[in-house]
Write a protein that holds these residues in place. Structure first.
Motif, PDB file in Angstrom:
ATOM      1  N   PRO A   1       3.837  15.238   2.817  1.00 19.20           N
ATOM      2  CA  PRO A   1       3.838  16.189   1.703  1.00 19.20           C
ATOM      3  C   PRO A   1       3.464  17.609   2.129  1.00 19.20           C
ATOM      4  O   PRO A   1       2.382  17.857   2.673  1.00 19.20           O
ATOM      5  N   ALA A   2       4.355  18.558   1.865  1.00 20.23           N
ATOM      6  CA  ALA A   2       4.060  19.975   2.080  1.00 20.23           C
ATOM      7  C   ALA A   2       3.203  20.486   0.910  1.00 20.23           C
ATOM      8  O   ALA A   2       3.270  19.941  -0.190  1.00 20.23           O
ATOM      9  N   PRO A   3       2.412  21.540   1.115  1.00 20.64           N
ATOM     10  CA  PRO A   3       2.227  22.283   2.362  1.00 20.64           C
ATOM     11  C   PRO A   3       1.173  21.684   3.288  1.00 20.64           C
ATOM     12  O   PRO A   3       0.964  22.202   4.373  1.00 20.64           O
ATOM     13  N   LEU A   4       0.509  20.601   2.862  1.00 20.18           N
ATOM     14  CA  LEU A   4      -0.523  20.012   3.722  1.00 20.18           C
ATOM     15  C   LEU A   4       0.080  19.550   5.043  1.00 20.18           C
ATOM     16  O   LEU A   4      -0.558  19.648   6.097  1.00 20.18           O
ATOM     17  N   ILE A   5       1.285  18.994   4.974  1.00 19.80           N
ATOM     18  CA  ILE A   5       2.069  18.702   6.177  1.00 19.80           C
ATOM     19  C   ILE A   5       3.264  19.653   6.145  1.00 19.80           C
ATOM     20  O   ILE A   5       4.248  19.390   5.457  1.00 19.80           O
TER      21      ILE A   5
ATOM     22  N   GLU B   1       6.166  21.196  -6.370  1.00 24.05           N
ATOM     23  CA  GLU B   1       6.877  21.798  -5.253  1.00 24.05           C
ATOM     24  C   GLU B   1       7.072  20.824  -4.097  1.00 24.05           C
ATOM     25  O   GLU B   1       8.129  20.784  -3.461  1.00 24.05           O
ATOM     26  N   LEU B   2       6.065  20.004  -3.809  1.00 17.85           N
ATOM     27  CA  LEU B   2       6.155  19.116  -2.647  1.00 17.85           C
ATOM     28  C   LEU B   2       7.283  18.105  -2.782  1.00 17.85           C
ATOM     29  O   LEU B   2       7.806  17.603  -1.783  1.00 17.85           O
ATOM     30  N   GLU B   3       7.675  17.765  -4.029  1.00 22.10           N
ATOM     31  CA  GLU B   3       8.676  16.726  -4.223  1.00 22.10           C
ATOM     32  C   GLU B   3      10.067  17.126  -3.726  1.00 22.10           C
ATOM     33  O   GLU B   3      10.871  16.273  -3.360  1.00 22.10           O
ATOM     34  N   TYR B   4      10.345  18.424  -3.704  1.00 21.88           N
ATOM     35  CA  TYR B   4      11.692  18.862  -3.356  1.00 21.88           C
ATOM     36  C   TYR B   4      12.045  18.605  -1.897  1.00 21.88           C
ATOM     37  O   TYR B   4      13.225  18.456  -1.565  1.00 21.88           O
ATOM     38  N   GLY B   5      11.056  18.539  -1.012  1.00 19.16           N
ATOM     39  CA  GLY B   5      11.362  18.458   0.408  1.00 19.16           C
ATOM     40  C   GLY B   5      10.911  17.206   1.112  1.00 19.16           C
ATOM     41  O   GLY B   5      10.818  17.187   2.342  1.00 19.16           O
TER      42      GLY B   5
ATOM     43  N   VAL C   1       0.856  -1.188   0.000  1.00 20.45           N
ATOM     44  CA  VAL C   1       0.000   0.000   0.000  1.00 20.45           C
ATOM     45  C   VAL C   1       0.890   1.236   0.000  1.00 20.45           C
ATOM     46  O   VAL C   1       1.962   1.253   0.599  1.00 20.45           O
ATOM     47  N   HIS C   2       0.430   2.267  -0.729  1.00 19.72           N
ATOM     48  CA  HIS C   2       1.106   3.553  -0.812  1.00 19.72           C
ATOM     49  C   HIS C   2       0.159   4.601  -0.247  1.00 19.72           C
ATOM     50  O   HIS C   2      -0.929   4.812  -0.785  1.00 19.72           O
ATOM     51  N   SER C   3       0.570   5.260   0.820  1.00 20.64           N
ATOM     52  CA  SER C   3      -0.313   6.177   1.546  1.00 20.64           C
ATOM     53  C   SER C   3       0.137   7.622   1.366  1.00 20.64           C
ATOM     54  O   SER C   3       1.220   8.001   1.831  1.00 20.64           O
ATOM     55  N   TRP C   4      -0.710   8.414   0.720  1.00 21.51           N
ATOM     56  CA  TRP C   4      -0.446   9.839   0.540  1.00 21.51           C
ATOM     57  C   TRP C   4      -1.684  10.635   0.935  1.00 21.51           C
ATOM     58  O   TRP C   4      -2.749  10.450   0.347  1.00 21.51           O
ATOM     59  N   VAL C   5      -1.533  11.515   1.910  1.00 20.63           N
ATOM     60  CA  VAL C   5      -2.709  12.218   2.454  1.00 20.63           C
ATOM     61  C   VAL C   5      -3.100  13.428   1.626  1.00 20.63           C
ATOM     62  O   VAL C   5      -4.071  14.117   1.966  1.00 20.63           O
ATOM     63  N   PHE C   6      -2.386  13.681   0.499  1.00 21.88           N
ATOM     64  CA  PHE C   6      -2.849  14.733  -0.405  1.00 21.88           C
ATOM     65  C   PHE C   6      -3.990  14.248  -1.296  1.00 21.88           C
ATOM     66  O   PHE C   6      -4.407  14.928  -2.237  1.00 21.88           O
ATOM     67  N   ASN C   7      -4.514  13.061  -1.039  1.00 21.87           N
ATOM     68  CA  ASN C   7      -5.603  12.477  -1.824  1.00 21.87           C
ATOM     69  C   ASN C   7      -6.971  13.003  -1.409  1.00 21.87           C
ATOM     70  O   ASN C   7      -7.995  12.473  -1.827  1.00 21.87           O
ATOM     71  N   GLY C   8      -7.027  14.045  -0.614  1.00 21.62           N
ATOM     72  CA  GLY C   8      -8.285  14.592  -0.094  1.00 21.62           C
ATOM     73  C   GLY C   8      -8.404  14.431   1.401  1.00 21.62           C
ATOM     74  O   GLY C   8      -9.211  15.122   2.042  1.00 21.62           O
ATOM     75  N   THR C   9      -7.600  13.555   1.978  1.00 21.60           N
ATOM     76  CA  THR C   9      -7.692  13.304   3.418  1.00 21.60           C
ATOM     77  C   THR C   9      -7.261  14.527   4.224  1.00 21.60           C
ATOM     78  O   THR C   9      -8.011  15.026   5.071  1.00 21.60           O
ATOM     79  N   ALA C  10      -6.059  15.019   3.972  1.00 21.42           N
ATOM     80  CA  ALA C  10      -5.576  16.180   4.726  1.00 21.42           C
ATOM     81  C   ALA C  10      -6.347  17.440   4.360  1.00 21.42           C
ATOM     82  O   ALA C  10      -6.587  18.294   5.224  1.00 21.42           O
ATOM     83  N   GLN C  11      -6.755  17.570   3.095  1.00 25.75           N
ATOM     84  CA  GLN C  11      -7.540  18.737   2.699  1.00 25.75           C
ATOM     85  C   GLN C  11      -8.872  18.768   3.442  1.00 25.75           C
ATOM     86  O   GLN C  11      -9.348  19.832   3.856  1.00 25.75           O
TER      87      GLN C  11
ATOM     88  N   PRO D   1       6.741  21.577   6.785  1.00 25.66           N
ATOM     89  CA  PRO D   1       8.027  20.994   7.201  1.00 25.66           C
ATOM     90  C   PRO D   1       8.210  20.950   8.708  1.00 25.66           C
ATOM     91  O   PRO D   1       8.753  19.972   9.235  1.00 25.66           O
ATOM     92  N   GLU D   2       7.744  21.967   9.394  1.00 20.28           N
ATOM     93  CA  GLU D   2       7.926  21.994  10.844  1.00 20.28           C
ATOM     94  C   GLU D   2       7.036  20.979  11.563  1.00 20.28           C
ATOM     95  O   GLU D   2       7.232  20.710  12.755  1.00 20.28           O
ATOM     96  N   HIS D   3       6.077  20.406  10.856  1.00 19.44           N
ATOM     97  CA  HIS D   3       5.204  19.393  11.448  1.00 19.44           C
ATOM     98  C   HIS D   3       5.522  17.990  10.941  1.00 19.44           C
ATOM     99  O   HIS D   3       4.904  17.019  11.364  1.00 19.44           O
ATOM    100  N   ALA D   4       6.496  17.867  10.037  1.00 19.72           N
ATOM    101  CA  ALA D   4       6.771  16.570   9.413  1.00 19.72           C
ATOM    102  C   ALA D   4       7.155  15.519  10.439  1.00 19.72           C
ATOM    103  O   ALA D   4       6.752  14.347  10.327  1.00 19.72           O
ATOM    104  N   ALA D   5       7.944  15.886  11.451  1.00 20.70           N
ATOM    105  CA  ALA D   5       8.370  14.891  12.440  1.00 20.70           C
ATOM    106  C   ALA D   5       7.188  14.386  13.250  1.00 20.70           C
ATOM    107  O   ALA D   5       7.076  13.180  13.528  1.00 20.70           O
ATOM    108  N   ALA D   6       6.282  15.288  13.631  1.00 20.88           N
ATOM    109  CA  ALA D   6       5.096  14.875  14.386  1.00 20.88           C
ATOM    110  C   ALA D   6       4.200  13.981  13.545  1.00 20.88           C
ATOM    111  O   ALA D   6       3.651  12.986  14.040  1.00 20.88           O
ATOM    112  N   PHE D   7       4.038  14.315  12.261  1.00 14.29           N
ATOM    113  CA  PHE D   7       3.251  13.476  11.357  1.00 14.29           C
ATOM    114  C   PHE D   7       3.905  12.098  11.207  1.00 14.29           C
ATOM    115  O   PHE D   7       3.218  11.066  11.221  1.00 14.29           O
ATOM    116  N   THR D   8       5.215  12.080  11.066  1.00 15.52           N
ATOM    117  CA  THR D   8       5.940  10.816  10.947  1.00 15.52           C
ATOM    118  C   THR D   8       5.726   9.948  12.179  1.00 15.52           C
ATOM    119  O   THR D   8       5.420   8.750  12.082  1.00 15.52           O
TER     120      THR D   8
END
Length: 419
Positions: A264-268, A310-314, A215-225, A270-277
């Motif tokens: 994936p930024a900006p939905l997550i 843009e999200l791919e760079y970070g 499974v590949h999980s990406w929350v930019f699929n409408g979940t985080a929005q 960068p400063e929240h990436a560790a908490a999301f992880t």
């Protein structure tokens, strides 16, 4: 099922991205692998670009294969096992398909006999070259190849029926097995397999073909929005896909590999990436029969490269100059400290077996919303097909003691955050 969950990363080279195959620099690769191994992870997933390795249907470049072996050997020297994706395929919004399948030679990737022959020979060749490497895990057929089979979203799809896709999967997995018998060979699709009604790659194929379910999980699929970055659905989306996949599995304890997940930024931000992880990994580790977690990705994409979303760079756990971010330290800590074997999930939501209505499981659908309402209320739900909801033997094998219809569960309010 292995005795311990595997922790790894999808390897994105810090120099040249996946175009590094054109100017392969083993010293640079070794430095990247050193920075990954320093995190205490145990495997990587690597991506030979198909048109670079097989530019003509009758030519698989020996030098390219040798460079792949050098990478795998370098990983092994650092204690990293390696999964190799074959048909690349699609990566970070770019398609990489050989010229012998496009434009003047336009042929369907899933049904044309000559294309199938070329693909099978290529996969078998890579698998055979890797077969004697002790650190070789196995082959993944390709990265999210289902995105080629339906449009939208793809602008130029290679359309095929589910029956034709099933034949394609069977033949390609057999080619991998012929090349490297007994290894962990699988296929992997993005979440349209679980959510999109007209996707010819089906949940049943994902949960029954190959050695494990990916499974590949990406929350930019409408979940985080829809629900926000700290919501129960966003932080448990990976766990949801793991448990959703189990509805279609014939084996009640089929291993599931969380093969891609990232922040994936900006939905997550960068400063929240560790908490999301931290939250995502903790939720996934509470799923029984988890094979492993492979984060996307190892290193950031260089800003010297153009035209990426843009999200791919970070997305990297490490910067482009190989410095670990807080999210890298979070994953490393989870890999170091995880020793918990989760109990069975005893409450199962009923899922329709008909793939033509799988959108009921997508963000906003009743199965999706009911799963996260139960999660928010402190339950640990899983899923079961409607056709198996009364199968006492199947339910008992999975440790399920309660079966619930989604319409029995109130939806979770949009924007609700974790308690």
């Amino acid at each position: 099922m292995p005795s311990a969950v595997r922790f790894g990363v999808n390897y994105t080279p810090s120099e040249g991205w996946f175009h590094h195959w054109l100017d392969f620099d083993l010293d640079s690769v070794r430095a990247d692998l050193d920075s990954i191994a320093a995190l205490g992870l145990d495997h990587i997933r690597v991506f030979p670009l198909w048109p670079y390795f097989q530019p003509n249907r009758a030519l698989i470049r020996p030098r390219a294969v040798e460079q792949l072996l050098q990478l795998v050997d370098a990983a092994g020297e650092r204690g990293l096992d390696v999964n190799v994706d074959g048909l690349q395929g699609h990566l970070s919004s770019f398609d990489f398909l050989p010229a012998w399948t496009r434009t003047w030679h336009r042929r369907n990737l899933f049904t044309d006999p000559e294309v199938l022959d070329g693909q099978a020979v290529y996969l078998r060749t890579l698998a055979a070259a890797l077969a004697d490497r002790p650190h070789f895990i196995g082959m993944t057929l390709g990265n999210e190849v289902n995105q080629f089979s339906a449009g939208p979203p793809h602008p130029d799809p290679d359309r095929a029926s589910s029956a034709q896709i099933d034949d394609w999967l069977e033949r390609m997995l057999a080619a991998c097995e012929e090349g490297a018998p007994g290894r962990l060979h699988l296929h992997a699709e993005y979440d349209a397999t679980w959510y999109q009604d007209d996707m010819p790659f089906t949940p049943g194929q994902a949960a029954r073909r190959g050695a494990v379910t990916a499974v590949h999980s990406w929350v930019f699929n409408g979940t985080a929005q829809r629900h926000g970055r700290t919501s129960v659905p966003t932080e448990h989306h990976a766990a949801y896909l793991i448990e959703l996949s189990k509805a279609w599995a014939d084996d009640p304890h089929r291993p599931v590999w969380l093969q891609e997940v990232g922040a994936p930024a900006p939905l997550i931000p960068p400063e929240h990436a560790a908490a999301f992880t931290e939250a995502t990994v903790a939720a996934a580790l509470d799923c029984p029969d988890l094979w492993g977690i492979t984060w996307w990705c190892s290193h950031d994409v260089s800003r010297d490269l153009a035209d990426f979303p843009e999200l791919e760079y970070g997305l990297g756990l490490l910067t482009n100059d190989r410095r670990p971010k807080d999210s890298a330290r979070t994953l490393a800590r989870a890999a170091r400290e995880h020793h918990h074997t989760p109990a069975p999930r005893s409450t199962a939501l009923i899922v329709p077996a008909d793939p033509a209505v799988r959108s009921l499981c997508a963000p906003g659908g009743p199965v999706f919303e009911a799963f996260f309402r139960l999660t928010a209320d402190g339950a640990r739900p899983t899923t079961v097909l409607d056709a198996r909801a009364d199968d006492k033997e199947h339910l008992a094998a999975r440790g399920i003691t309660e079966v619930v219809s989604p319409d029995q569960v109130l939806p979770i309010p949009q924007g609700e955050t974790r308690s």
